[in-house]
Design a protein around this motif. Structure first.
Motif, PDB file in Angstrom:
ATOM      1  N   PRO A  99      -4.316 -24.572  55.023  1.00 28.41           N
ATOM      2  CA  PRO A  99      -5.043 -23.540  54.285  1.00 28.41           C
ATOM      3  C   PRO A  99      -4.983 -23.758  52.778  1.00 28.41           C
ATOM      4  CG  PRO A  99      -3.631 -22.567  55.967  1.00 28.41           C
ATOM      5  CD  PRO A  99      -3.233 -24.010  55.847  1.00 28.41           C
ATOM      6  N   ARG A 100      -5.822 -23.029  52.072  1.00 29.87           N
ATOM      7  CA  ARG A 100      -5.916 -23.175  50.619  1.00 29.87           C
ATOM      8  C   ARG A 100      -4.640 -22.742  49.917  1.00 29.87           C
ATOM      9  NH1 ARG A 100     -10.764 -20.294  47.125  1.00 29.87           N
ATOM     10  NH2 ARG A 100     -10.103 -20.961  45.024  1.00 29.87           N
ATOM     11  N   TYR A 101      -3.921 -21.799  50.530  1.00 32.73           N
ATOM     12  CA  TYR A 101      -2.724 -21.262  49.888  1.00 32.73           C
ATOM     13  C   TYR A 101      -1.492 -21.388  50.789  1.00 32.73           C
ATOM     14  CZ  TYR A 101      -6.288 -19.243  46.850  1.00 32.73           C
ATOM     15  OH  TYR A 101      -7.361 -19.083  45.997  1.00 32.73           O
ATOM     16  N   SER A 102      -1.332 -22.526  51.411  1.00 37.04           N
ATOM     17  CA  SER A 102      -0.168 -22.765  52.266  1.00 37.04           C
ATOM     18  C   SER A 102      -0.014 -24.260  52.495  1.00 37.04           C
ATOM     19  CB  SER A 102      -0.331 -22.043  53.609  1.00 37.04           C
ATOM     20  OG  SER A 102       0.714 -22.401  54.494  1.00 37.04           O
ATOM     21  N   LEU A 103       1.230 -24.699  52.685  1.00 38.26           N
ATOM     22  CA  LEU A 103       1.502 -26.088  53.065  1.00 38.26           C
ATOM     23  C   LEU A 103       1.676 -26.230  54.575  1.00 38.26           C
ATOM     24  CD1 LEU A 103       4.034 -27.167  50.284  1.00 38.26           C
ATOM     25  CD2 LEU A 103       1.541 -27.356  50.298  1.00 38.26           C
ATOM     26  N   THR A 104       1.512 -25.146  55.317  1.00 39.98           N
ATOM     27  CA  THR A 104       1.668 -25.187  56.767  1.00 39.98           C
ATOM     28  C   THR A 104       0.454 -25.847  57.403  1.00 39.98           C
ATOM     29  OG1 THR A 104       3.006 -23.181  56.755  1.00 39.98           O
ATOM     30  CG2 THR A 104       2.006 -23.807  58.849  1.00 39.98           C
ATOM     31  N   LEU A 105       0.683 -26.923  58.148  1.00 44.17           N
ATOM     32  CA  LEU A 105      -0.415 -27.664  58.751  1.00 44.17           C
ATOM     33  C   LEU A 105      -1.018 -26.909  59.930  1.00 44.17           C
ATOM     34  CD1 LEU A 105       1.066 -31.289  58.793  1.00 44.17           C
ATOM     35  CD2 LEU A 105      -0.506 -30.297  57.105  1.00 44.17           C
ATOM     36  N   GLU A 106      -2.330 -27.051  60.071  1.00 46.04           N
ATOM     37  CA  GLU A 106      -2.993 -26.581  61.275  1.00 46.04           C
ATOM     38  C   GLU A 106      -2.506 -27.413  62.468  1.00 46.04           C
ATOM     39  OE1 GLU A 106      -5.564 -23.928  61.359  1.00 46.04           O
ATOM     40  OE2 GLU A 106      -4.254 -23.681  59.613  1.00 46.04           O
ATOM     41  N   ASN A 107      -2.495 -26.822  63.645  1.00 43.32           N
ATOM     42  CA  ASN A 107      -2.012 -27.509  64.837  1.00 43.32           C
ATOM     43  C   ASN A 107      -3.133 -27.822  65.806  1.00 43.32           C
ATOM     44  OD1 ASN A 107       0.713 -27.715  64.246  1.00 43.32           O
ATOM     45  ND2 ASN A 107       1.217 -25.726  65.113  1.00 43.32           N
ATOM     46  N   TRP A 108      -2.972 -28.949  66.504  1.00 39.91           N
ATOM     47  CA  TRP A 108      -3.793 -29.291  67.668  1.00 39.91           C
ATOM     48  C   TRP A 108      -2.839 -29.431  68.851  1.00 39.91           C
ATOM     49  CZ3 TRP A 108      -4.951 -31.270  62.823  1.00 39.91           C
ATOM     50  CH2 TRP A 108      -6.262 -31.083  62.368  1.00 39.91           C
ATOM     51  N   CYS A 109      -3.231 -28.927  69.997  1.00 42.78           N
ATOM     52  CA  CYS A 109      -2.308 -28.862  71.137  1.00 42.78           C
ATOM     53  C   CYS A 109      -2.770 -29.767  72.273  1.00 42.78           C
ATOM     54  CB  CYS A 109      -2.168 -27.426  71.639  1.00 42.78           C
ATOM     55  SG  CYS A 109      -1.482 -26.311  70.387  1.00 42.78           S
ATOM     56  N   PHE A 110      -1.793 -30.462  72.878  1.00 43.89           N
ATOM     57  CA  PHE A 110      -2.040 -31.376  73.982  1.00 43.89           C
ATOM     58  C   PHE A 110      -0.926 -31.254  75.009  1.00 43.89           C
ATOM     59  CE2 PHE A 110      -3.499 -33.251  70.010  1.00 43.89           C
ATOM     60  CZ  PHE A 110      -4.842 -33.479  70.277  1.00 43.89           C
TER      61      PHE A 110
END
Length: 377
Positions: A99-110
């Motif tokens: 996100p624009r205001y976070s260092l938390t990565l988006e997740n993809w699930c498998f």
């Protein structure tokens, strides 16, 4: 930014029926293409068309492979006993988004791999298209080359993970580290906890690499690696301080109040400071790697910093755990497995801290799986 990136987890992706069909197909066909290109190292050594330089590197890699088993208690299996020439500069390209205001990565699930903060592609154009799709959602994205990945031992029946042209030319100390890192993933992998997995494997590569250089490498190789690693450590320290500055900004009173213009101004100032300090660092470097981080710095954003943090944040704690276990590899792996068996990431980090007294270096862990306002998805 690292000499090798997050594991692509091809074995997990081959089982990833929940992914869209096109992604499933490129994952399967891409990894099978690498396996088809691989030939046993003895075949390459006997090949009159293979260069003397390549043969020397392959012989070195086999020494490193044996050392991994005898001295680091890493798995003795077919992985890294074959070699593939890929005719490209990466095994896969990883896409990360934040996100624009976070260092938390988006997740993809498998299946098997669980949820991970990256999505791997064997084709650069496909990776760039995915990054553009994520940008259209308002996310910041990065695409980075991955010279090596682990299939977590799932493909040892088919010959295991091969040595690749994308990393065989690395300096001796770095070649050792990359082999140790990927084999460490075959010892232990926790589905859905990228930071734990990558920090653990990075600790193994750093500790094992130091032992290799001390015991096995020539003076010339140690000198070469010292120059290589000094720049990396300086850059990592700079990147860590910038991540901490961004964490503070995204958790500031202005961010909590939704004053996004003020947050944007602070964010720009932090990024400008990062690039200015990098330029100062770079001016003091010499040699062929002087500009090694130029591209990363030019494109740096939340996604890039978030991905870098996955490799570093728990490394000091794992290194302290190794010392606590008497620098005995079997004891260390057993201790890591005990912690890995805990039910969630928060408990694992707490257990590491309790066992070692070392806190995670990234203060933003408590934001994991959350996004801040504004540009977040």
């Amino acid at each position: 930014m690292r000499p090798h990136g997050a594991i692509a987890l091809a074995a997990a992706l081959l089982l990833g029926g929940c992914a869209d069909l096109g992604y499933y197909w490129q994952s399967a066909s891409g990894h099978l293409g690498i396996l088809r290109a691989a030939r046993p190292v003895p075949d390459w050594l006997a090949d009159p068309t293979a260069s003397a330089a390549l043969k020397a590197k392959l012989e070195l890699a086999q020494r490193i492979r044996r050392f991994a088993v005898s001295e680091l208690a890493l798995p003795d299996n077919p992985s890294y006993t074959s070699y593939a020439e890929l005719h490209r500069n990466a095994a896969v390209w990883n896409v990360v988004a934040a996100p624009r205001y976070s260092l938390t990565l988006e997740n993809w699930c498998f299946p098997v791999a669980g949820c991970v903060g990256y999505r791997g592609y064997y084709d650069l154009a496909a990776a760039q298209a995915e990054a553009e799709a994520q940008r259209a959602k308002g996310l910041e994205t990065a695409v980075y080359p991955v010279p090596a990945y682990s299939t977590l031992g799932w493909m040892n029946w088919a010959g295991g993970d091969p040595l690749l042209s994308t990393f065989i030319g690395y300096p001796e100390g770095e070649l050792a580290r990359i082999v140790f890192h990927e084999l460490a993933h075959q010892v232990l992998y926790v589905p859905g906890d990228t930071v734990f997995n990558e920090s653990y494997a990075t600790a193994v590569e750093r500790l094992g690499g130091a032992i290799w250089l001390q015991r096995e490498a020539s003076d010339a190789a140690r000198t070469e690696y010292a120059r290589f690693d000094a720049q990396r450590q300086q850059f990592r320290a700079l990147a860590l301080s910038t991540r901490r500055a961004l964490d503070r900004i995204y958790g500031s009173a202005e961010a909590k109040a939704g004053e996004w213009a003020a947050v944007d101004a602070m964010k720009k100032a932090a990024m400008d400071d990062f690039r200015e300090r990098y330029a100062q660092l770079r001016a003091g470097w010499q040699g062929p790697r002087q500009g090694a981080y130029d591209g990363w710095v030019a494109r740096a954003n939340n996604a890039a910093f978030g991905a870098q943090g996955a490799y570093d944040d728990l490394v000091p704690a794992f290194e302290a755990l190794f010392e606590r276990e008497g620098r005995q590899w079997p004891r260390f792996y057993k201790a890591v497995r005990r912690i890995a068996a805990l039910p969630n990431a928060e408990e694992r980090r707490q257990a590491l801290q309790t066992a070692t007294g070392v806190m995670q270096t990234n203060s933003d862990f408590h934001h994991e799986h959350k996004t801040h306002g504004g540009g977040g998805a």
